[in-house]
Write a protein that holds these residues in place. Structure first.
Motif, PDB file in Angstrom:
ATOM      1  N   SER A 402      10.553  -1.414  -0.711  1.00 16.01           N
ATOM      2  CA  SER A 402      10.093  -0.873  -1.989  1.00 16.01           C
ATOM      3  C   SER A 402      10.146  -1.926  -3.090  1.00 16.01           C
ATOM      4  O   SER A 402       9.210  -2.064  -3.882  1.00 16.01           O
ATOM      5  N   VAL A 403      11.242  -2.695  -3.124  1.00 14.54           N
ATOM      6  CA  VAL A 403      11.370  -3.760  -4.117  1.00 14.54           C
ATOM      7  C   VAL A 403      10.309  -4.835  -3.881  1.00 14.54           C
ATOM      8  O   VAL A 403       9.649  -5.309  -4.818  1.00 14.54           O
ATOM      9  N   THR A 404      10.108  -5.215  -2.623  1.00 15.32           N
ATOM     10  CA  THR A 404       9.204  -6.307  -2.284  1.00 15.32           C
ATOM     11  C   THR A 404       7.744  -5.946  -2.523  1.00 15.32           C
ATOM     12  O   THR A 404       6.926  -6.812  -2.860  1.00 15.32           O
ATOM     13  N   ASP A 405       7.401  -4.680  -2.366  1.00 13.53           N
ATOM     14  CA  ASP A 405       6.011  -4.263  -2.544  1.00 13.53           C
ATOM     15  C   ASP A 405       5.490  -4.508  -3.958  1.00 13.53           C
ATOM     16  O   ASP A 405       4.273  -4.524  -4.175  1.00 13.53           O
ATOM     17  N   ARG A 406       6.395  -4.710  -4.912  1.00 17.45           N
ATOM     18  CA  ARG A 406       5.990  -4.972  -6.295  1.00 17.45           C
ATOM     19  C   ARG A 406       5.735  -6.452  -6.572  1.00 17.45           C
ATOM     20  O   ARG A 406       5.322  -6.807  -7.683  1.00 17.45           O
ATOM     21  N   THR A 407       5.990  -7.327  -5.617  1.00 15.36           N
ATOM     22  CA  THR A 407       6.113  -8.750  -5.930  1.00 15.36           C
ATOM     23  C   THR A 407       4.888  -9.606  -5.628  1.00 15.36           C
ATOM     24  O   THR A 407       4.742 -10.700  -6.169  1.00 15.36           O
ATOM     25  N   GLU A 446       0.613  -6.584  11.247  1.00 16.51           N
ATOM     26  CA  GLU A 446       0.308  -5.634  10.175  1.00 16.51           C
ATOM     27  C   GLU A 446      -1.190  -5.552   9.918  1.00 16.51           C
ATOM     28  O   GLU A 446      -1.713  -4.495   9.538  1.00 16.51           O
ATOM     29  N   LEU A 447      -1.913  -6.660  10.127  1.00 13.48           N
ATOM     30  CA  LEU A 447      -3.353  -6.701   9.880  1.00 13.48           C
ATOM     31  C   LEU A 447      -4.173  -6.427  11.143  1.00 13.48           C
ATOM     32  O   LEU A 447      -5.412  -6.407  11.073  1.00 13.48           O
ATOM     33  N   THR A 448      -3.491  -6.220  12.280  1.00 14.24           N
ATOM     34  CA  THR A 448      -4.161  -6.137  13.583  1.00 14.24           C
ATOM     35  C   THR A 448      -5.055  -7.362  13.755  1.00 14.24           C
ATOM     36  O   THR A 448      -6.269  -7.274  14.020  1.00 14.24           O
ATOM     37  N   ALA A 449      -4.462  -8.518  13.585  1.00 18.47           N
ATOM     38  CA  ALA A 449      -5.194  -9.787  13.590  1.00 18.47           C
ATOM     39  C   ALA A 449      -4.678 -10.675  14.712  1.00 18.47           C
ATOM     40  O   ALA A 449      -3.681 -10.377  15.389  1.00 18.47           O
ATOM     41  N   THR A 450      -5.351 -11.803  14.885  1.00 18.03           N
ATOM     42  CA  THR A 450      -4.930 -12.809  15.854  1.00 18.03           C
ATOM     43  C   THR A 450      -3.959 -13.769  15.181  1.00 18.03           C
ATOM     44  O   THR A 450      -4.237 -14.278  14.088  1.00 18.03           O
ATOM     45  N   LYS A 529      -0.191  -5.001   2.862  1.00 18.17           N
ATOM     46  CA  LYS A 529      -0.595  -3.817   2.097  1.00 18.17           C
ATOM     47  C   LYS A 529      -1.523  -4.184   0.948  1.00 18.17           C
ATOM     48  O   LYS A 529      -2.496  -3.469   0.651  1.00 18.17           O
ATOM     49  N   VAL A 530      -1.250  -5.316   0.305  1.00 17.01           N
ATOM     50  CA  VAL A 530      -2.101  -5.757  -0.800  1.00 17.01           C
ATOM     51  C   VAL A 530      -3.445  -6.241  -0.270  1.00 17.01           C
ATOM     52  O   VAL A 530      -4.507  -5.897  -0.809  1.00 17.01           O
ATOM     53  N   THR A 535      -1.766  -0.891  -1.154  1.00 14.37           N
ATOM     54  CA  THR A 535      -1.082  -0.877  -2.453  1.00 14.37           C
ATOM     55  C   THR A 535      -1.772  -1.883  -3.369  1.00 14.37           C
ATOM     56  O   THR A 535      -2.287  -2.908  -2.906  1.00 14.37           O
ATOM     57  N   PRO A 536      -1.781  -1.619  -4.667  1.00 16.82           N
ATOM     58  CA  PRO A 536      -2.379  -2.585  -5.587  1.00 16.82           C
ATOM     59  C   PRO A 536      -1.430  -3.752  -5.821  1.00 16.82           C
ATOM     60  O   PRO A 536      -0.209  -3.579  -5.745  1.00 16.82           O
ATOM     61  N   PRO A 537      -1.961  -4.947  -6.091  1.00 16.12           N
ATOM     62  CA  PRO A 537      -1.069  -6.059  -6.428  1.00 16.12           C
ATOM     63  C   PRO A 537      -0.470  -5.841  -7.808  1.00 16.12           C
ATOM     64  O   PRO A 537      -1.198  -5.589  -8.775  1.00 16.12           O
ATOM     65  N   ARG A 538       0.858  -5.927  -7.890  1.00 13.23           N
ATOM     66  CA  ARG A 538       1.534  -5.703  -9.164  1.00 13.23           C
ATOM     67  C   ARG A 538       2.283  -6.936  -9.664  1.00 13.23           C
ATOM     68  O   ARG A 538       2.784  -6.949 -10.781  1.00 13.23           O
ATOM     69  N   GLY A 539       2.387  -7.964  -8.818  1.00 10.81           N
ATOM     70  CA  GLY A 539       3.107  -9.154  -9.227  1.00 10.81           C
ATOM     71  C   GLY A 539       2.340  -9.957 -10.267  1.00 10.81           C
ATOM     72  O   GLY A 539       1.104 -10.010 -10.249  1.00 10.81           O
TER      73      GLY A 539
END
Length: 560
Positions: A402-407, A446-450, A529-530, A535-539
């Motif tokens: 939760s803290v990191t998602d804001r950064t 997380e991105l389902t990427a290579t 997530k960003v 989630t929107p970027p908030r940093g």
């Protein structure tokens, strides 16, 4: 008067007892000091590392450094005041092992319990191994502009450290990073803004101390933020005027003191405006006693940065440094390069009259008062089973995320790639990675990427041609050749700085650029997530990117 005297004699003759005048009991700290020998007092001044996964584990390193085999024997031989943990000295493995080590070392400290400590700043300076909860570090918190998040970071960190028997975190960094070329602070600092740095440092201190009951340490006084020299390998000189120092460097330390910080760590730096002698701050009476004790009114414990660092060893020999530090006003001597030499040097200085025993008592009193405050003088063993439940708990991990998602900060989106349209797209994640945190692997999942952890330009370019978009992780601008090769493919590129945000100045041609200030797993999840618009970027930038973007810059958009 005569009548009262007669009455007194009459009462005495009758054998009637009079109240006995109260005899003041000595303060428990003073009583403890009175029972200590000089060698025991001097031992309290030292905090150092010992080698071994358990208190009774023999180590040839202990034999070489201290003349005894086990960590417990080192503690007993020198009457140590504290022990500091590192992975390379104690092979820190899991909560049960660390708790057992702590309990064993405390059992070896017969008269006064140890202050066990570690560097748990988070981000690039993290000592506790998984499953300990990971946070992204100071500059990421600065980007989040989140005082409550700084408090929660301190609280969760402190609760987990206390669970394994650690009562001192060498955090937070209170330095104001105004020099983008700073090789030793960088993302360890909250910001280039003194007010934001002070606010977040004070809140993290409160989280550690009030929220978790362990000691914090504001470092590195009088401020290590404007240097291009690493004090581990040289002696930095900071040429701020006194007015600049008061405006830039001093405010976070004043905020830390106002927050009640238990300890302040000195810096091995020269600040001619504060002390023209050329002595590093650690050995400077005008800085330690004159400024920190006098002008700032600080009454807590003052500790040196590691005495193994070159910055404090350049001018004086290893036998002089601890004595000069004590004369400057220091209380705790951290990690001398030769403990036996340092310990004997302090004893000799007392015998020769250069230091008085009352001066030793002064520091010992502060150290013991802090130990009493943190419950160590009535120490009870930590519970290994409880430590396993507490460290890395699901609730703690949710707090960290939760803290990191804001950064996460979106700095440039000129190609309008963000948020990514990932459906049906083949995405490649490449560039720099950390094996400790599996940085590229976590983001790719997380991105389902290579995932392609590589710094080989041709290899990355070949893979990029087989994908629709590439995310490149950059660390300190070292990915220039890799990025140049990827740009030549003509495929869309997203660059993410996973340490210092200044990388963009060394990476021309980048049209989409973000900063996470951290390569931990929580930061990669927040980044995903960003990138995908969950989630929107908030940093917002907690520092300026010279010539490109100002302090406070940051793009945003709504959630998909």
């Amino acid at each position: 008067m005569r009548t009262r005297t007669v009455a007194f004699l009459a009462v005495a003759a009758l054998g009637i007892g009079l109240p006995t005048p109260a005899v003041a009991k000595p303060h428990p700290i003073n009583a403890l000091i009175a029972r200590m020998t000089l060698p025991e007092k001097v031992g309290q001044l030292f905090t150092t590392y010992v080698h071994g996964t358990a208190a009774t584990t023999p180590s040839s390193d202990n034999k070489r450094l201290y003349g005894v085999d086990t960590p417990a024997e080192v503690v007993a031989k020198y009457h140590l005041g504290g022990v500091v943990y590192f992975s390379w000295t104690n092979s820190l493995q899991n909560p049960r092992q660390i708790t057992t080590l702590s309990n064993g070392l405390q059992a070896a400290s017969k008269k006064v319990p140890l202050m066990i400590s570690t560097d748990q700043e988070h981000g690039v300076v993290t000592r506790m191994p998984a499953p300990a909860t990971r946070f992204p570090g100071a500059m990421a918190l600065g980007a989040g502009r989140d005082p409550a998040g700084a408090y929660r970071t301190g609280q969760v960190t402190g609760v987990e450290l206390r669970a394994v028997g650690i009562r001192q975190a060498w955090a937070p960094v209170a330095d104001v990073n105004v020099n983008p070329a700073n090789p030793v602070i960088g993302v360890r600092s909250f910001s280039s803004d003194p007010t934001l740095t002070g606010t977040l440092a004070a809140n993290q201190i409160r989280g550690l101390q009030q929220g978790a009951g362990i000691s914090a340490s504001a470092k590195h006084f009088p401020g290590h933020g404007d240097t291009a020299t690493d004090s581990h390998t040289g002696l930095p000189v900071i040429n701020h005027t006194r007015a600049q120092w008061q405006r830039i460097d001093a405010p976070p330390f004043r905020a830390a003191i106002a927050a009640g910080v238990d300890t302040i760590m000195s810096a091995h730096i020269v600040v001619p405006a504060l002390d023209p002698t050329g002595d590093p701050a650690t050995l400077s009476n005008p800085i330690i006693t004159g400024l920190l004790r006098g002008e700032f009114g600080y009454r807590g414990v003052i500790v040196t940065d590691s005495l193994e660092m070159q910055g404090v060893r350049e001018k004086y020999g290893d036998a002089r440094v601890p004595v000069l530090a004590l004369k400057a006003g220091i209380d705790v001597l951290l990690m001398p390069p030769n403990l036996d030499v340092a310990y004997r040097a302090v004893l000799k200085a007392v015998a020769d009259g250069e230091l008085t025993e009352s001066r030793i008592d002064e520091s010992v009193r502060r150290i013991l008062t802090l130990k009493q405050k943190r419950g160590l003088l009535r120490w009870t063993p930590a519970d290994p089973a409880a430590a396993q439940r507490i460290v890395g708990s699901a609730a703690h991990r949710r707090t960290a995320q939760s803290v990191t998602d804001r950064t996460v900060t979106v700095i440039r989106n000129d190609a309008r790639l963000l948020p990514l349209a990932t459906k049906g797209k083949r995405i490649l994640v490449t560039g720099w990675t950390s094996s400790t945190y599996d940085t590229i692997g976590v983001l790719a999942r997380e991105l389902t990427a290579t995932a392609l952890p590589t710094t080989v330009p041709d290899q990355a370019a070949a893979a990029a041609r087989e994908h629709d978009l590439t995310v490149v992780l950059s660390n300190n601008g070292q990915q220039q050749a890799l990025l140049a090769a990827l740009l030549k493919t003509g495929k869309p590129i997203v660059v993410v700085a996973v340490r210092n945000p200044y990388d963009l100045t060394a990476l021309p041609g980048v049209t989409t650029y973000l900063a996470t200030y951290s390569y931990t797993d929580v930061s990669m999840r927040a980044l995903a997530k960003v990138l995908t618009g969950v989630t929107p970027p908030r940093g917002r930038l907690p520092v300026a990117i010279p010539g490109l973007y100002p302090y406070g810059h940051g793009l945003s958009w709504g959630v998909k």
